[in-house]
Design an enzyme around this catalytic site. Sequence first.
Site, PDB file in Angstrom:
ATOM      1  N   TRP A  21     -19.934  56.817  31.778  1.00 20.07           N
ATOM      2  CA  TRP A  21     -21.026  57.315  30.456  1.00 20.07           C
ATOM      3  C   TRP A  21     -21.816  58.475  30.671  1.00 20.07           C
ATOM      4  CZ3 TRP A  21     -26.418  57.574  30.752  1.00 20.07           C
ATOM      5  CH2 TRP A  21     -26.901  57.389  29.548  1.00 20.07           C
TER       6      TRP A  21
ATOM      7  N   SER B 274     -15.816  53.962  36.153  1.00 22.08           N
ATOM      8  CA  SER B 274     -17.051  53.484  35.616  1.00 22.08           C
ATOM      9  C   SER B 274     -17.091  53.031  34.131  1.00 22.08           C
ATOM     10  CB  SER B 274     -18.268  54.431  35.761  1.00 22.08           C
ATOM     11  OG  SER B 274     -19.529  53.903  35.680  1.00 22.08           O
ATOM     12  N   LEU B 275     -17.624  53.198  33.314  1.00 18.67           N
ATOM     13  CA  LEU B 275     -17.450  53.137  31.776  1.00 18.67           C
ATOM     14  C   LEU B 275     -16.007  53.199  31.341  1.00 18.67           C
ATOM     15  CD1 LEU B 275     -18.219  51.696  29.119  1.00 18.67           C
ATOM     16  CD2 LEU B 275     -19.096  54.054  28.516  1.00 18.67           C
TER      17      LEU B 275
ATOM     18  N   PHE C 104     -29.382  58.986  35.450  1.00 15.35           N
ATOM     19  CA  PHE C 104     -28.287  58.164  35.827  1.00 15.35           C
ATOM     20  C   PHE C 104     -27.666  59.011  36.956  1.00 15.35           C
ATOM     21  CE2 PHE C 104     -24.171  56.637  34.814  1.00 15.35           C
ATOM     22  CZ  PHE C 104     -24.209  55.194  34.670  1.00 15.35           C
ATOM     23  N   LEU C 105     -27.329  60.426  36.533  1.00 14.31           N
ATOM     24  CA  LEU C 105     -26.541  61.090  37.331  1.00 14.31           C
ATOM     25  C   LEU C 105     -27.020  61.065  38.862  1.00 14.31           C
ATOM     26  CD1 LEU C 105     -25.999  64.360  35.517  1.00 14.31           C
ATOM     27  CD2 LEU C 105     -24.431  62.691  36.231  1.00 14.31           C
ATOM     28  N   ALA C 106     -28.557  61.028  38.972  1.00 10.97           N
ATOM     29  CA  ALA C 106     -29.087  61.031  40.200  1.00 10.97           C
ATOM     30  C   ALA C 106     -28.745  59.695  41.092  1.00 10.97           C
ATOM     31  CB  ALA C 106     -30.642  61.154  40.274  1.00 10.97           C
ATOM     32  N   LEU C 107     -28.794  58.625  40.326  1.00 10.20           N
ATOM     33  CA  LEU C 107     -28.263  57.157  40.939  1.00 10.20           C
ATOM     34  C   LEU C 107     -26.851  57.258  41.358  1.00 10.20           C
ATOM     35  CD1 LEU C 107     -30.150  54.868  38.483  1.00 10.20           C
ATOM     36  CD2 LEU C 107     -30.388  55.016  40.797  1.00 10.20           C
ATOM     37  N   GLN C 108     -25.852  58.058  40.687  1.00  9.71           N
ATOM     38  CA  GLN C 108     -24.753  58.075  40.791  1.00  9.71           C
ATOM     39  C   GLN C 108     -24.237  58.484  42.275  1.00  9.71           C
ATOM     40  OE1 GLN C 108     -21.648  59.455  38.205  1.00  9.71           O
ATOM     41  NE2 GLN C 108     -23.341  58.882  36.511  1.00  9.71           N
TER      42      GLN C 108
ATOM     43  N   ASP D 209     -22.123  53.034  46.837  1.00 10.68           N
ATOM     44  CA  ASP D 209     -22.154  52.863  45.259  1.00 10.68           C
ATOM     45  C   ASP D 209     -23.388  52.286  44.848  1.00 10.68           C
ATOM     46  OD1 ASP D 209     -22.132  52.701  42.460  1.00 10.68           O
ATOM     47  OD2 ASP D 209     -19.988  52.768  42.507  1.00 10.68           O
TER      48      ASP D 209
ATOM     49  N   HIS E  95     -20.792  56.348  43.822  1.00 11.21           N
ATOM     50  CA  HIS E  95     -20.311  56.224  42.432  1.00 11.21           C
ATOM     51  C   HIS E  95     -19.357  56.974  42.018  1.00 11.21           C
ATOM     52  CE1 HIS E  95     -20.124  53.640  38.873  1.00 11.21           C
ATOM     53  NE2 HIS E  95     -20.285  54.951  37.983  1.00 11.21           N
TER      54      HIS E  95
END
Length: 253
Positions: free
Chosen positions: A20, A84-85, A146-150, A206, A234
């Site tokens: 995503w 991922s997606l 979202f990138l930071a969470l990955q 992850d 992730h």
Amino acid sequence: MNWARQVSGRGRPLVLLHGWGMESRVFASWRSLLDAHFTCISYDLPGHGQTPCAPSGLAWPASLESLRQMLAQEAPKPLLLGWSLGGLLALGIALQHPELLAGLVLVSSSPAFCQRPDWSPAIPAATLEDFAQRLREDPQGTRRRFLALQVLNDPQGRRALEGLSAWPMPDQTCLADGLGLLREVDLRNQLRRLPIPVHIVHGRQDRIVPVGASEYLHQHLTGSRFTLLEQAGHAPFLSHPEACANALLETWG
């Protein structure tokens, strides 16, 4: 609708599907390791990279049909790798049309990305709804978050992802549709032994998809192989590219 397609390397064909908010060039650095062993064919999902958003957006049935048509044109039959997606789409098409594939690789993926009363190794529904709301208000900031969470708890992955948030924004409709797929699609009751080799790769660190999701896939895709990378997050192909390449070569070297 055909999706944009980039090709490099030589050898057994390997189709790669990104996650995503990304595009196919997220695999560029990893492909430098793979190109000696595989003909790498990277697709941009609808509304991402060089693929325009389809009239149907990133809808599940239409996207699987487009993917079916494209895979049917690849010769010889390719391996299909989804991250991922992209892994959700790869799993969906493999369950429907395993005859199109020589093998399946699922990286940091899940049969159901959203938590449900009977399913805990997933993203809380409230988190996905918060992302959807933030996407409407601040698309670029939402993608950066979202990138930071990955790469949370993954310093190597964080260094590898630097600069990716400056890439052109994907189509906002397709981004919203992608969050919808993460929220709604549940393939758990379709899992079974596939007549092709399956290899599952996941990072212990992850923070988007708990490792329990890949363990579930391994248990229910009977005969699959499972590689767990203890220090990866992730995006393990960015933080641990050699280990991820070796995982593929263990099965298809």
